[in-house]
Design an enzyme around this catalytic site. Structure first.
Site, PDB file in Angstrom:
ATOM      1  N   HIS A 176      -2.519   6.941   4.601  1.00  0.00           N
ATOM      2  CA  HIS A 176      -1.387   5.994   4.692  1.00  0.00           C
ATOM      3  C   HIS A 176      -0.085   6.544   4.146  1.00  0.00           C
ATOM      4  O   HIS A 176       0.739   5.816   3.588  1.00  0.00           O
ATOM      5  CB  HIS A 176      -1.749   4.669   3.964  1.00  0.00           C
ATOM      6  N   CYS A 209       0.778  -1.253   0.000  1.00  0.00           N
ATOM      7  CA  CYS A 209       0.000   0.000   0.000  1.00  0.00           C
ATOM      8  C   CYS A 209       0.807   1.301   0.000  1.00  0.00           C
ATOM      9  O   CYS A 209       0.698   2.125  -0.905  1.00  0.00           O
ATOM     10  CB  CYS A 209      -0.900   0.045   1.232  1.00  0.00           C
TER      11      CYS A 209
HETATM   12 CA    CA Z   1      -3.102  -2.115  -0.511  1.00  0.00          CA
END
Ligand code: CA
Length: 476
Positions: free
Chosen positions: A138, A80
């Site tokens: 994130h 990610c």
């Molecule tokens: Ca991901």
């Protein structure tokens, strides 16, 4: 006499003001809106346009049917956080040491996206776009990394890498005091304020995305819809589960329901664009941030080898579609493209000045999609996974993989061996040599990771230990 001069000056300034704001509006009205819909850990074969049989995605498919399907669409990493760092800067994230999933460290200004990289939101804001992000961030939890300090005017979402989906599970108000594990349970942030959600999280995000579009309909806008679905934990509401009575496997069924919720959201977003008359001049991207972790969330990468975090195709070749009705016809595009191209393409169509001392790694794909340029957008695409000692180099139809300080070298002909089953390195030393020299040159442009990652946390080490123990137990 003096009075008349004043009157004249007032009139002159009024005319100039009206002319300039009208001109400004007319420039702005020509600038297209940008929507990037990014899913999290979605399998390559789990959308209708890539052949999914058991999960209908009619709304996501609308983007593909009215626009472009990229069969060979890659993200710049197979997990990610680094993948998102690449997308949002348009540069290989290894160039600035972003090679790990970030830790939850609200007091560490170095954990996350470096301040001297420019996000897509920052550059679009400079040319008059209103910018919003809904969903997963994130890219760091320190205040300096907050979306509102990285070019976004509006944020509704969570800062960490994943989240629980039901309001009753979000029990921690202040994310700054949460442990790594607890970040999945924090309240959702609206800008800087923790707020209580009332709906299944995917529905909540879809609703906010639609109202952002409604509010911004008169200005050019950039909206990053960053669904955390279908990332674990596998949680779906009854509304979506009941669509999948034909799927017996419980994990797959829940996963399918989560994808279906995203599909509904995409439908609402597209409908809103249509109702407001914005459909023609809005670029809409749909992609996943990395491939599906098949065992973990029951995703399906189809013919691709392996999945999330891998260096094989299943790791970072993702469902990828794009629509811009005003300029781009419907097509299936088969040359490799990258999530890094989104930045370059958007910057070109929004006429954003680019800082050339930090070259972008993506390409403006518009000339390639209109047929003006018939060659490959990318001669070569790279990945380095520093901690795993792995590289991949896609050059033409061939892919080189190196492992263990380059002692192991594999070559696959992706055109004839999509599933990477037939390593032809021994038969083709000349291809190994060529691609390896490209790898070495590229690697020389990179730096080592600048922060520790999730894999260095106690939580991760314990989880790994537990998995090993379970595996040993099962094998006994
Ligand atoms: Ca991901």
């Amino acid at each position: 006499m003096e009075n008349n001069i004043y009157k004249f000056l007032i009139l002159l300034f009024s005319v100039l003001f009206v002319t300039s704001t009208t001109a400004q509006r007319s420039i702005n009205s020509q600038r297209p809106n940008i929507i990037v819909i990014m899913t999290d850990d979605l399998g390559y074969a789990d959308v209708g346009f890539n052949g999914s049989k058991d999960i209908p995605t009619p709304n996501i498919d609308r983007i593909a049917q009215q626009g472009v399907v990229f069969t060979n669409g890659y993200t710049s990493y197979s997990v990610c956080s680094p993948s998102r760092a690449g997308f949002i800067t348009g540069r290989y994230q290894q160039r600035f040491g972003y090679e790990r999933n970030v830790q939850h460290r609200p007091n560490d200004p170095n954990m996350g996206l470096p301040q001297d990289e420019k996000t897509l939101a920052e550059v679009l804001k400079k040319v008059g776009y209103n910018t919003g992000i809904i969903g997963k961030w994130h890219l760091g939890n320190h205040i300096s990394k907050h979306p509102l300090n990285r070019g976004f005017d509006y944020f509704y979402g969570h800062l960490g890498g994943g989240h629980m989906y039901f309001p009753k599970l979000l029990t921690i108000k202040d994310s700054r005091t949460a442990s790594e594990l607890e970040t999945y349970r924090t309240w959702i942030l609206e800008n800087h304020t923790p707020v209580k959600t009332t709906k299944y999280l995917t529905d909540e995000f879809s609703e906010k995305a639609v109202s952002f579009i409604e509010q911004q309909k008169s200005n050019p806008f950039f909206l990053f819809v960053s669904y955390n679905a279908p990332h674990t934990p596998l949680q779906a509401s009854e509304k979506y589960l009941q669509r999948f009575t034909h799927i017996e496997d419980k994990k797959r069924k829940t996963y399918a329901a989560m994808v279906s919720a995203v599909d509904d959201g995409v439908g609402e977003i597209l409908n809103k664009l249509k109702t407001l008359g914005l459909e023609e001049n809005t670029l809409v991207y749909f992609l996943s941030d990395n491939g599906g972790p098949e065992h973990r969330n029951a995703s399906d990468n189809g013919p691709l080898r392996a999945g999330k975090s891998s260096i094989y195709e299943g790791g970072n070749r993702v469902p990828f579609a794009f629509r811009w009705p005003q300029k781009i016809p419907q097509m299936v595009y088969r040359y490799p493209v990258s999530a890094l191209d989104i930045y370059s393409t958007v910057a070109a169509v929004a006429e954003v000045p680019i800082e050339y001392h930090k070259p972008l790694d993506g390409k403006n794909l518009i000339p390639f999609l209109t047929g003006v340029n018939k060659s490959r957008p990318h001669q070569t695409l790279f990945i380095r996974k520093f901690d795993d000692d792995l590289f991949s180099v896609i050059h033409g139809d061939y892919k080189l993989i190196t492992k263990k300080s380059n002692k192991i070298k594999e070559i696959y002909d992706l055109n004839n061996d999509l599933s990477e089953q037939n390593n032809i390195a021994k038969e083709h030393p000349e291809i190994v040599a060529k691609l390896d020299s490209l790898r070495i040159n590229w690697n020389n442009e990179l730096i080592d990771p600048v922060f520790l990652g999730l894999i260095h946390t106690e939580m991760w080490k314990n989880r790994k230990k537990k998995t090993l123990e379970n595996n040993n137990h099962e094998s006994k």
